[in-house]
Write an enzyme that holds these catalytic residues in place. Structure first.
Site, mmCIF file in Angstrom:
data_model
loop_
_atom_site.group_PDB
_atom_site.id
_atom_site.type_symbol
_atom_site.label_atom_id
_atom_site.label_comp_id
_atom_site.label_asym_id
_atom_site.label_seq_id
_atom_site.Cartn_x
_atom_site.Cartn_y
_atom_site.Cartn_z
ATOM 1 N N GLU A 126 -9.876 7.295 3.158
ATOM 2 C CA GLU A 126 -10.811 6.434 3.870
ATOM 3 C C GLU A 126 -10.122 5.097 4.073
ATOM 4 O O GLU A 126 -9.203 4.744 3.328
ATOM 5 C CB GLU A 126 -12.109 6.260 3.084
ATOM 6 C CG GLU A 126 -12.108 5.138 2.065
ATOM 7 C CD GLU A 126 -11.133 5.322 0.914
ATOM 8 O OE1 GLU A 126 -10.848 6.488 0.564
ATOM 9 O OE2 GLU A 126 -10.645 4.311 0.397
ATOM 10 N N LYS A 153 0.803 -1.231 0.000
ATOM 11 C CA LYS A 153 0.000 0.000 0.000
ATOM 12 C C LYS A 153 0.838 1.286 0.000
ATOM 13 O O LYS A 153 0.418 2.295 -0.555
ATOM 14 C CB LYS A 153 -0.958 -0.002 1.194
ATOM 15 C CG LYS A 153 -2.086 -1.010 0.993
ATOM 16 C CD LYS A 153 -3.314 -0.652 1.767
ATOM 17 C CE LYS A 153 -4.520 -1.412 1.273
ATOM 18 N NZ LYS A 153 -4.416 -2.873 1.472
ATOM 19 N N SER A 178 1.161 -9.971 -1.281
ATOM 20 C CA SER A 178 0.884 -8.537 -1.111
ATOM 21 C C SER A 178 1.143 -7.993 0.290
ATOM 22 O O SER A 178 1.391 -6.814 0.462
ATOM 23 C CB SER A 178 -0.559 -8.237 -1.522
ATOM 24 O OG SER A 178 -1.460 -9.067 -0.818
HETATM 25 C C1 LIG Z 1 -5.390 -3.771 0.960
HETATM 26 C C2 LIG Z 1 -4.764 -5.072 0.654
HETATM 27 C C3 LIG Z 1 -5.158 -5.855 -0.445
HETATM 28 C C4 LIG Z 1 -6.294 -5.486 -1.355
HETATM 29 O O1 LIG Z 1 -6.137 -4.321 -2.094
HETATM 30 P P1 LIG Z 1 -5.803 -4.325 -3.638
HETATM 31 O O2 LIG Z 1 -6.033 -2.917 -4.035
HETATM 32 O O3 LIG Z 1 -6.732 -5.278 -4.321
HETATM 33 O O4 LIG Z 1 -4.389 -4.743 -3.786
HETATM 34 C C5 LIG Z 1 -4.482 -7.034 -0.689
HETATM 35 N N1 LIG Z 1 -3.494 -7.461 0.126
HETATM 36 C C6 LIG Z 1 -3.094 -6.750 1.196
HETATM 37 C C7 LIG Z 1 -2.007 -7.278 2.050
HETATM 38 C C8 LIG Z 1 -3.715 -5.540 1.502
HETATM 39 O O5 LIG Z 1 -3.325 -4.852 2.587
#
Ligand SMILES: *Cc1c(COP(=O)(O)O)cnc(C)c1O
Length: 397
Positions: free
Chosen positions: A111, A89, A377
């Site tokens: 948000e 993020k 992610s």
């Molecule tokens: C917020 C988040 C997501 C989902 O958001 P995307 O915009 O679809 O990437 C996925 N994995 C993690 C670890 C997150 O914090």
């Protein structure tokens, strides 16, 4: 074939900028300047320096040997979990706040649902010395109390959204309302490839650093020029678009997007927008989202807070429409099992969101020599309680 936004802000039938008239000046200002600023030497230099020194990029590409054995293909994890604040993020919030500064804005609003995007925004506002207000559903504030306190430690003001279901979509409504009230000196930092044009394209450009690194890492580490597959989970779609971006025009690379099926796409508790959604306008963009029979937004369900969103971004909707990406739906249970497996055999406790991408591997028919890149992610610290509770229902030691 281009999978990128056209000059009118659309991806085929999806996209656009559907905002109240009072916000036109803000959106137009952004539309006119974002590409120029993102490409400018001044922005690039500051962004790249902070990506390296503050976010900890480039993130490694790691060959997961035991997982490879388990799945029956060569699995490589793109380690976004090692980024500062625990996920991809920050790639986005850092870029947007730098851009806001160049536009001369003084105040940042955002948000947040589970709090990750709020924390990432508050972190960058502390770093760059900007005022920060984060809107968060009252219910989410209770569920994610540690993140509320993190944002406060970082100097942000957290404002509860008390309307509707008191969750993410209500926080989005409140943030838009705040933006309408003070449009001139406020910048709205959106957390995914969502919202009115140019946000989806701007966020995609910022997150594309993931696949930019992969274009160098894949040949160096796998010995193959291109991966056979790139797999990522989808909430709004920013880590997925970021991972796919520099492979979109390479037809040999199969792109796999893992959506949250929740308790199953046949139940009322799901978040799989390409399976259950219809086209409509949500949060300023024409895209696919889950709707009630009369076209209202339907509540989403997923065990993972980051995927618990009824829609997907317009570019992903277009990749689905054009069949450039294949979408798979992963249940809560399969994601939880994948999270426990990865922890045990690789020593990496993944975020529940990322565990959906790991679980999706079982739905593909892979060959042992194939190179599969999975975007990990985020890390799983925030999901510890969910994992403990799930494990206690299993008979594992
Ligand atoms: C917020 C988040 C997501 C989902 O958001 P995307 O915009 O679809 O990437 C996925 N994995 C993690 C670890 C997150 O914090």
């Amino acid at each position: 074939m281009s999978y990128q936004v056209n000059q009118h802000g659309f991806y085929g039938p999806y996209g656009g900028a559907y905002v109240p008239e009072v916000l036109y000046p803000n959106i137009e200002e952004l539309q006119q300047h974002y590409q120029h600023i993102l490409r400018s030497e001044r922005f690039q230099k500051e962004y790249e320096t902070l990506l390296s020194q503050f976010v900890a990029r480039p993130t490694p590409l790691y060959e997961a040997r035991r997982l490879s054995e388990e799945i029956g293909a060569r699995i490589f994890l793109k380690r976004e979990d090692v980024c500062h604040t625990g996920s991809h993020k920050l790639n986005n919030t850092l870029g947007q706040v730098l851009l806001a500064k160049q536009l001369g804005k003084r105040k940042i609003i955002a948000e947040t649902g589970a709090g990750s995007h709020g924390v990432a925004t508050a972190t960058v506002c502390a770093l760059l010395n900007l005022e920060c207000c984060v809107y968060m559903g009252e219910v989410d504030m209770q569920r994610q109390y540690p993140n509320v306190e993190r944002m406060r430690l970082l100097g942000a003001t957290v404002i509860p959204a008390t309307s509707g279901s008191k969750t993410l979509k209500d926080a989005v409504n409140e943030a838009f309302r705040a933006w309408i009230n003070e449009p001139e000196d406020t910048f709205y930092v959106i957390g995914s490839v969502f919202g009115p044009h140019p946000y989806p394209d701007m966020v995609a450009s910022l997150q594309s650093v993931i696949s930019k690194e992969l274009r160098e890492q894949v040949p160096a580490i796998t010995g193959q020029q291109l991966p056979d597959y790139v797999v990522a989970c989808v909430g709004g779609g920013s880590n997925a678009i970021g991972s796919f971006y520099h492979f979109l025009d390479e037809p040999s690379v199969q792109l796999i997007a893992a959506e949250a099926a929740g308790k199953g796409i046949e139940t009322d508790y799901s978040a799989a927008a390409t399976f259950l959604g219809k086209q409509g306008i949500l949060h300023g963009t024409q895209t696919l989202f889950m709707q009630t029979p009369d076209g209202q937004v339907k509540e989403a369900h997923s065990v993972s807070a980051g995927l618990d969103y009824p829609g997907i971004g317009p570019q992903l909707a277009y990749l689905h429409h054009q069949k450039r990406a294949q979408f798979v739906a992963v249940t809560d249970k399969d994601a939880l099992d994948a999270a426990l497996l990865l922890s045990k055999i690789e020593g990496i406790i993944p975020a529940l969101e990322s565990a959906h991408a790991i679980a999706a591997l079982r739905q593909l028919s892979l060959a042992p020599a194939q190179v599969v890149v999975v975007c990990l992610s985020g890390r799983g610290d925030k999901d510890l309680e969910t994992y403990i509770n799930y494990r206690s229902t299993q008979n594992t030691l």
